[in-house]
Write a protein that holds these residues in place. Structure first.
Motif, PDB file in Angstrom:
ATOM      1  N   ASP A 161     -51.521 -13.446   5.413  1.00  0.00           N
ATOM      2  CA  ASP A 161     -51.791 -14.693   4.710  1.00  0.00           C
ATOM      3  C   ASP A 161     -50.655 -15.703   4.859  1.00  0.00           C
ATOM      4  OD1 ASP A 161     -54.264 -13.802   3.772  1.00  0.00           O
ATOM      5  OD2 ASP A 161     -53.351 -12.835   2.053  1.00  0.00           O
ATOM      6  N   PHE A 162     -49.435 -15.212   5.039  1.00  0.00           N
ATOM      7  CA  PHE A 162     -48.260 -16.067   5.160  1.00  0.00           C
ATOM      8  C   PHE A 162     -47.458 -15.637   6.376  1.00  0.00           C
ATOM      9  CE2 PHE A 162     -49.457 -15.971   0.737  1.00  0.00           C
ATOM     10  CZ  PHE A 162     -49.389 -17.300   0.360  1.00  0.00           C
ATOM     11  N   GLU A 163     -46.660 -16.568   6.904  1.00  0.00           N
ATOM     12  CA  GLU A 163     -45.812 -16.229   8.041  1.00  0.00           C
ATOM     13  C   GLU A 163     -44.525 -17.036   8.000  1.00  0.00           C
ATOM     14  OE1 GLU A 163     -48.163 -17.072  11.473  1.00  0.00           O
ATOM     15  OE2 GLU A 163     -48.015 -19.230  11.229  1.00  0.00           O
ATOM     16  N   CYS A 164     -43.482 -16.481   8.606  1.00  0.00           N
ATOM     17  CA  CYS A 164     -42.208 -17.168   8.718  1.00  0.00           C
ATOM     18  C   CYS A 164     -42.303 -18.150   9.875  1.00  0.00           C
ATOM     19  CB  CYS A 164     -41.092 -16.150   8.960  1.00  0.00           C
ATOM     20  SG  CYS A 164     -39.489 -16.926   9.248  1.00  0.00           S
ATOM     21  N   ALA A 165     -41.948 -19.400   9.625  1.00  0.00           N
ATOM     22  CA  ALA A 165     -41.991 -20.405  10.688  1.00  0.00           C
ATOM     23  C   ALA A 165     -40.877 -20.195  11.700  1.00  0.00           C
ATOM     24  CB  ALA A 165     -41.899 -21.806  10.090  1.00  0.00           C
ATOM     25  N   GLY A 197     -41.968 -15.980  13.055  1.00  0.00           N
ATOM     26  CA  GLY A 197     -43.387 -15.687  13.204  1.00  0.00           C
ATOM     27  C   GLY A 197     -43.864 -14.412  12.528  1.00  0.00           C
ATOM     28  N   ARG A 198     -42.986 -13.722  11.808  1.00  0.00           N
ATOM     29  CA  ARG A 198     -43.392 -12.489  11.127  1.00  0.00           C
ATOM     30  C   ARG A 198     -44.409 -12.806  10.036  1.00  0.00           C
ATOM     31  NH1 ARG A 198     -39.744  -7.822   8.199  1.00  0.00           N
ATOM     32  NH2 ARG A 198     -41.525  -6.767   7.270  1.00  0.00           N
ATOM     33  N   GLY A 199     -45.458 -11.999   9.938  1.00  0.00           N
ATOM     34  CA  GLY A 199     -46.509 -12.212   8.960  1.00  0.00           C
ATOM     35  C   GLY A 199     -46.308 -11.381   7.708  1.00  0.00           C
ATOM     36  N   PHE A 200     -46.824 -11.882   6.581  1.00  0.00           N
ATOM     37  CA  PHE A 200     -46.722 -11.219   5.288  1.00  0.00           C
ATOM     38  C   PHE A 200     -48.065 -11.295   4.581  1.00  0.00           C
ATOM     39  CE2 PHE A 200     -42.744 -13.537   6.108  1.00  0.00           C
ATOM     40  CZ  PHE A 200     -41.873 -12.472   6.233  1.00  0.00           C
ATOM     41  N   GLU A 248     -36.698 -10.491   8.183  1.00  0.00           N
ATOM     42  CA  GLU A 248     -36.437 -10.345   9.616  1.00  0.00           C
ATOM     43  C   GLU A 248     -35.333 -11.288  10.096  1.00  0.00           C
ATOM     44  OE1 GLU A 248     -37.171  -8.341  13.107  1.00  0.00           O
ATOM     45  OE2 GLU A 248     -38.298  -8.049  11.264  1.00  0.00           O
ATOM     46  N   CYS A 249     -35.462 -12.577   9.760  1.00  0.00           N
ATOM     47  CA  CYS A 249     -34.506 -13.565  10.285  1.00  0.00           C
ATOM     48  C   CYS A 249     -33.739 -14.308   9.191  1.00  0.00           C
ATOM     49  CB  CYS A 249     -35.240 -14.562  11.173  1.00  0.00           C
ATOM     50  SG  CYS A 249     -36.301 -15.719  10.285  1.00  0.00           S
ATOM     51  N   ASP A 250     -33.986 -13.949   7.925  1.00  0.00           N
ATOM     52  CA  ASP A 250     -33.352 -14.601   6.771  1.00  0.00           C
ATOM     53  C   ASP A 250     -33.746 -16.067   6.606  1.00  0.00           C
ATOM     54  OD1 ASP A 250     -32.036 -12.271   5.977  1.00  0.00           O
ATOM     55  OD2 ASP A 250     -30.326 -12.701   7.284  1.00  0.00           O
ATOM     56  N   GLY A 251     -34.848 -16.475   7.241  1.00  0.00           N
ATOM     57  CA  GLY A 251     -35.325 -17.845   7.125  1.00  0.00           C
ATOM     58  C   GLY A 251     -36.011 -18.092   5.787  1.00  0.00           C
ATOM     59  N   PHE A 252     -36.003 -19.342   5.348  1.00  0.00           N
ATOM     60  CA  PHE A 252     -36.625 -19.726   4.083  1.00  0.00           C
ATOM     61  C   PHE A 252     -37.909 -20.527   4.282  1.00  0.00           C
ATOM     62  CE2 PHE A 252     -32.226 -18.989   2.880  1.00  0.00           C
ATOM     63  CZ  PHE A 252     -32.377 -18.243   1.723  1.00  0.00           C
ATOM     64  N   ASP A 253     -38.335 -20.734   5.516  1.00  0.00           N
ATOM     65  CA  ASP A 253     -39.512 -21.556   5.800  1.00  0.00           C
ATOM     66  C   ASP A 253     -40.742 -20.659   5.934  1.00  0.00           C
ATOM     67  OD1 ASP A 253     -41.151 -23.655   6.338  1.00  0.00           O
ATOM     68  OD2 ASP A 253     -40.219 -24.202   8.233  1.00  0.00           O
ATOM     69  N   ILE A 254     -41.289 -20.215   4.794  1.00  0.00           N
ATOM     70  CA  ILE A 254     -42.473 -19.366   4.752  1.00  0.00           C
ATOM     71  C   ILE A 254     -43.685 -20.255   4.526  1.00  0.00           C
ATOM     72  CG2 ILE A 254     -43.568 -17.372   3.676  1.00  0.00           C
ATOM     73  CD1 ILE A 254     -40.840 -16.752   5.011  1.00  0.00           C
ATOM     74  N   ARG A 255     -44.688 -20.120   5.367  1.00  0.00           N
ATOM     75  CA  ARG A 255     -45.876 -20.979   5.286  1.00  0.00           C
ATOM     76  C   ARG A 255     -47.141 -20.150   5.316  1.00  0.00           C
ATOM     77  NH1 ARG A 255     -44.248 -25.635   9.680  1.00  0.00           N
ATOM     78  NH2 ARG A 255     -42.250 -26.125   8.723  1.00  0.00           N
ATOM     79  N   ARG A 256     -48.244 -20.777   4.923  1.00  0.00           N
ATOM     80  CA  ARG A 256     -49.547 -20.122   5.056  1.00  0.00           C
ATOM     81  C   ARG A 256     -49.806 -19.913   6.545  1.00  0.00           C
ATOM     82  NH1 ARG A 256     -52.858 -18.837   1.327  1.00  0.00           N
ATOM     83  NH2 ARG A 256     -52.632 -19.717  -0.731  1.00  0.00           N
ATOM     84  N   ALA A 257     -50.322 -18.757   6.877  1.00  0.00           N
ATOM     85  CA  ALA A 257     -50.611 -18.443   8.280  1.00  0.00           C
ATOM     86  C   ALA A 257     -51.794 -19.293   8.754  1.00  0.00           C
ATOM     87  CB  ALA A 257     -50.943 -16.967   8.428  1.00  0.00           C
TER      88      ALA A 257
END
Length: 53
Positions: A21-25, A28-31, A40-49
């Motif tokens: 439903d969500f992925e890291c911009a 690209g890891r999905g959640f 995975e990458c410590d990124g904060f840009d999580i978006r709807r897939a």
């Protein structure tokens, strides 16, 4: 219920498909659920897939 309402409920609850439903911009890891930070990458840009219907 109208079709729009049913689609909205399915998008919020999930439909049981295997797509996340969500992925890291960043990487690209999905959640399945929204997260504050990507493990995975410590990124904060999580978006709807983006889904291909």
């Amino acid at each position: 219920m109208g079709s729009g309402v049913t689609d909205r409920i399915k998008s919020l609850v999930g439909t049981g498909d295997d797509e996340p439903d969500f992925e890291c911009a960043g990487c690209g890891r999905g959640f399945e659920a929204n997260r504050q930070q990507c493990p995975e990458c410590d990124g904060f840009d999580i978006r709807r897939a983006s889904r291909s219907h």
